[in-house]
Design a protein around this motif. Structure first.
Motif, PDB file in Angstrom:
ATOM      1  N   ASP A 182       1.815   2.983   2.078  1.00 50.21           N
ATOM      2  CA  ASP A 182       0.957   3.840   2.045  1.00 50.21           C
ATOM      3  C   ASP A 182      -0.866   3.345   1.124  1.00 50.21           C
ATOM      4  OD1 ASP A 182       2.852   5.181   3.475  1.00 50.21           O
ATOM      5  OD2 ASP A 182       2.871   5.977   1.692  1.00 50.21           O
ATOM      6  N   ASP A 225      -4.451   3.218   0.214  1.00 50.43           N
ATOM      7  CA  ASP A 225      -5.947   2.785   0.832  1.00 50.43           C
ATOM      8  C   ASP A 225      -7.176   2.821   0.031  1.00 50.43           C
ATOM      9  OD1 ASP A 225      -7.939   4.278   2.573  1.00 50.43           O
ATOM     10  OD2 ASP A 225      -7.822   5.673   1.877  1.00 50.43           O
ATOM     11  N   SER A 252      -5.522   8.812  -0.183  1.00 49.17           N
ATOM     12  CA  SER A 252      -6.716   8.205   0.845  1.00 49.17           C
ATOM     13  C   SER A 252      -7.281   8.277  -0.902  1.00 49.17           C
ATOM     14  CB  SER A 252      -7.387   8.924   1.432  1.00 49.17           C
ATOM     15  OG  SER A 252      -7.748   9.956   1.719  1.00 49.17           O
ATOM     16  N   ARG A 282     -11.654   8.251  -1.592  1.00 45.18           N
ATOM     17  CA  ARG A 282     -13.509   8.221  -1.359  1.00 45.18           C
ATOM     18  C   ARG A 282     -14.667   8.588  -2.173  1.00 45.18           C
ATOM     19  NH1 ARG A 282     -11.039   5.764   2.578  1.00 45.18           N
ATOM     20  NH2 ARG A 282     -10.529   6.328   4.208  1.00 45.18           N
ATOM     21  N   ASP A 320      -0.344  12.659   4.876  1.00 39.81           N
ATOM     22  CA  ASP A 320      -1.508  11.823   5.212  1.00 39.81           C
ATOM     23  C   ASP A 320      -3.041  12.144   5.272  1.00 39.81           C
ATOM     24  OD1 ASP A 320       1.201  10.352   4.831  1.00 39.81           O
ATOM     25  OD2 ASP A 320       0.815   9.772   6.897  1.00 39.81           O
ATOM     26  N   CYS A 353      -7.616  12.553   4.626  1.00 39.40           N
ATOM     27  CA  CYS A 353      -8.206  11.060   4.760  1.00 39.40           C
ATOM     28  C   CYS A 353      -9.531  12.052   4.699  1.00 39.40           C
ATOM     29  CB  CYS A 353      -8.065  10.365   5.361  1.00 39.40           C
ATOM     30  SG  CYS A 353      -9.430   8.948   5.829  1.00 39.40           S
ATOM     31  N   LYS A 357      -6.686   7.069   8.645  1.00 40.04           N
ATOM     32  CA  LYS A 357      -8.059   7.076   8.133  1.00 40.04           C
ATOM     33  C   LYS A 357      -9.576   7.671   9.060  1.00 40.04           C
ATOM     34  CE  LYS A 357      -5.570   5.999   4.755  1.00 40.04           C
ATOM     35  NZ  LYS A 357      -4.375   6.272   5.060  1.00 40.04           N
ATOM     36  N   GLN A 364       0.233   1.320   7.748  1.00 39.73           N
ATOM     37  CA  GLN A 364      -1.034   2.306   8.353  1.00 39.73           C
ATOM     38  C   GLN A 364      -1.508   1.270   6.799  1.00 39.73           C
ATOM     39  OE1 GLN A 364       1.037   6.010   6.499  1.00 39.73           O
ATOM     40  NE2 GLN A 364      -0.699   5.733   5.082  1.00 39.73           N
ATOM     41  N   ALA A 396      -6.217   0.268   4.655  1.00 48.23           N
ATOM     42  CA  ALA A 396      -7.748   0.481   4.946  1.00 48.23           C
ATOM     43  C   ALA A 396      -8.507  -0.142   5.349  1.00 48.23           C
ATOM     44  CB  ALA A 396      -7.740   0.953   3.254  1.00 48.23           C
ATOM     45  N   HIS A 418      -3.707  -3.307   4.435  1.00 45.01           N
ATOM     46  CA  HIS A 418      -1.395  -2.685   5.663  1.00 45.01           C
ATOM     47  C   HIS A 418      -0.103  -3.206   4.384  1.00 45.01           C
ATOM     48  CE1 HIS A 418       0.098  -6.176   6.984  1.00 45.01           C
ATOM     49  NE2 HIS A 418      -1.341  -6.452   7.552  1.00 45.01           N
TER      50      HIS A 418
END
Length: 559
Positions: free
Chosen positions: A60, A62, A124, A126, A169, A171, A231, A283, A285, A298
């Motif tokens: 998974d 990201d 996730s 950021r 999941d 984001c 995402k 999944q 990014a 992925h």
């Protein structure tokens, strides 16, 4: 018979550590020792790379770009330290640099026992206004947020920003007007349905929920079963939700598009297996380069080795992404195997972590089977071996139930890893060993009985049911009296391909154990067909336990 030792030498010595990763090799220093090992690398050295970029179970994934640096996070489930952070300058060559959490949060004691398949799910990452955010779900507890100003440093204590079971999941997304939103999915195993995506407004600091969840997509109505892992991004006035569907192994990548964050959303399949041999591109990014090129990371589920990470080129046509190589006559792409690298960067020295709880051992990829205590291990011996202290096993549990197993993901399609075990400090009732842990598992175990050390193999299988985990386990004696120094060679070999229910073919690996008393002459003592764990790949590892509550025994091991 295993070759007899030529002398009793209790002085611990390092052994050569060899690891094969595909057909490419790299010599490098490890733990500041002159230890040569061979690693799988994606970078072909000629301006191209070959997928996967990470042949390792970073489920998974990201990722984000901050300036000229890329950071990637992945699921860690019940293993600790958790939430690994990787760094790259070119999206191809990655280094493990830190972990966000020392132990699985909330009620730490509840994860002192492995809860396989639970714990920290798809995160996730950021970056906003000078702060890194990692948002992650725990399917029974809620959605959490942790932050750091420096990804190499200490991360904040996770905050449960949305308590409750079933939300997964997540984001976060910062819009142009300063508002903050969260896109997330749901787990059928917790709330009775799945394939539905929601957008929820968050408080301005992203540390609590402000609004009610708004359903923006229902894959049950569109035929996109198991839509998950969303995402959220924005480009040219469009909000984009990237989300895989169709199942982990046989699925495809969806993109949803709307001018309004709450929809309605159009949908399009933008990446599928097509004629490639890369099943279920799942999944991941969307990231870009400083010069504006777009790329997509992925994972691919390859069964025993877990979920390995691929990198695909990405372009836009009519404001719709096309990922990979465009399929003739269609609007989507298929995965590439070899491609031009996104960036060429000069060599650099990786920055050191400043997180005091993350030692070099953990940065080499070793993790515990559950929440851990620092007192279980010493990894500062003069010869840089590690010492594992024999934990009292009061209930005589099955091996997969033990928290104090030190584990490492597979890092190659085929490899071998040699452990040197110093058994000289075991006490009566202590038992230690090397394990191959998946749904099926196999351990070579050494138990101190009176004045002898007995070697045996323990094999078993876990079956997860509504009523709990069932075990079928057996033990076979290997040798009734072994010396104090033993080498165990753990070998993974690909023996071909096999048919699977979800995809036509899948890799098939066998794990073999070889034992030696001198590090030169080895005999095979056990083997098992490799089988992935619960949503994780097979791991190798080492453990030290005791049936004796008063034991002060310990295992010294070169990993």
């Amino acid at each position: 018979m295993v070759a007899e030792p030529t002398e009793e030498d209790h002085k611990f010595e390092w052994v050569e550590y060899n690891e094969l990763r595909g057909n490419m090799y790299l010599e490098m220093q490890n733990w500041a020792l002159d230890k040569f090992f061979e690693v799988y690398i994606s970078d072909n050295g000629d301006g191209t790379f070959t997928n996967p970029v990470l042949y390792c179970d970073y489920s998974d994934p990201d990722a984000i770009r901050v300036g000229e640096d890329y950071y990637l996070v992945a699921s860690s489930f019940t293993n600790t330290p958790g939430l690994p952070i990787l760094h790259s300058k070119d999206l191809v060559n990655w280094n493990l640099i830190n972990y966000c959490v020392k132990n699985v949060p909330e009620d730490v004691s509840s994860f002192r026992k492995p809860r396989h398949g639970e714990g920290v799910w798809a995160p996730s990452i950021r970056y906003h206004d000078g702060l890194f955010y990692v948002c992650f779900p725990m399917p029974d507890e809620g959605i959490y947020m942790t932050t750091a100003s420096d990804p190499y440093g200490v991360w904040s204590e996770p905050v449960n920003i949305r308590p409750g079971a079933g939300w997964i999941d997540p984001c976060p997304f910062w819009d142009d007007d300063g508002k903050v939103y969260l896109v997330s999915g749901v787990a059928k195993s917790r709330i009775g349905y799945n394939s539905v995506l929601y957008v929820t407004e968050l408080a301005s600091d992203a540390m609590s929920v402000k609004g009610e969840p708004v359903k923006v997509f229902d894959g049950n109505q569109t035929g996109d079963r198991t839509t998950e892992g969303p995402k959220l991004y924005k480009r040219n006035g469009y909000y984009y939700i990237f989300a895989p569907a169709g199942g982990v192994k046989p699925g495809y990548q969806l993109v949803l598009r709307s001018r309004n964050i709450y929809g309605p959303y159009e949908k399009r399949i933008v990446l599928k297996q097509g004629s490639s041999d890369i099943n279920g591109p799942h999944q991941g990014a969307w990231v870009d380069t400083p010069k504006g090129d777009n790329w997509f990371l992925h994972f691919q589920d390859v069964y025993a080795a877990g979920r390995i990470v691929h990198l695909q080129p990405m372009t836009f046509e009519d404001d719709w992404p096309v990922i990979g190589k465009k399929i003739e006559g269609e609007c989507c792409g298929e995965p590439v195997r070899t491609y031009k690298k996104p960036l060429e960067v000069a060599s650099y020295n990786e920055k050191e972590t400043t997180n005091p709880g993350i030692t070099d051992l953990y940065l080499r990829g070793w993790q515990w089977n559950a929440n851990h205590e620092d007192s279980w291990i010493t990894n500062e011996n003069d010869d840089e071996s590690i010492t594992l202290y024999c934990n009292y096993d009061e209930k005589e549990r099955y091996i997969p139930e033990l928290p104090c197993i030190l584990l490492k993901k597979w890092e190659a399609p085929e490899f071998e890893h040699t452990y040197k075990l110093d058994l000289s400090q075991l006490c009566k009732g202590d038992y230690v060993g090397v394990i191959n842990l998946g749904m099926s598992y196999l351990a070579v175990v050494f138990e101190k009985k009176e004045d002898k050390i007995v070697a045996s193999s323990i094999s078993g299988r876990q079956e997860f049911t509504d009523g709990g985990i069932l075990y079928n386990e057996s033990e076979t004696e290997i040798c009734s009296d072994v010396p104090h120094h033993v080498y165990i060679k753990y070998e993974v070999k690909n023996i071909g391909m096999r048919k699977e229910k979800e995809i036509p073919v899948a890799p098939e690996e066998i794990v073999r154990y070889y034992m030696s008393y001198d590090g030169k002459d080895y005999n095979k003592v056990a083997e098992i067909s490799a089988e992935a764990g619960r949503w994780v790949g097979v791991k190798q590892g080492v453990f030290a336990l005791s049936h004796n509550e008063a034991s002060n025994g310990r295992l010294i091991v070169a990993l």
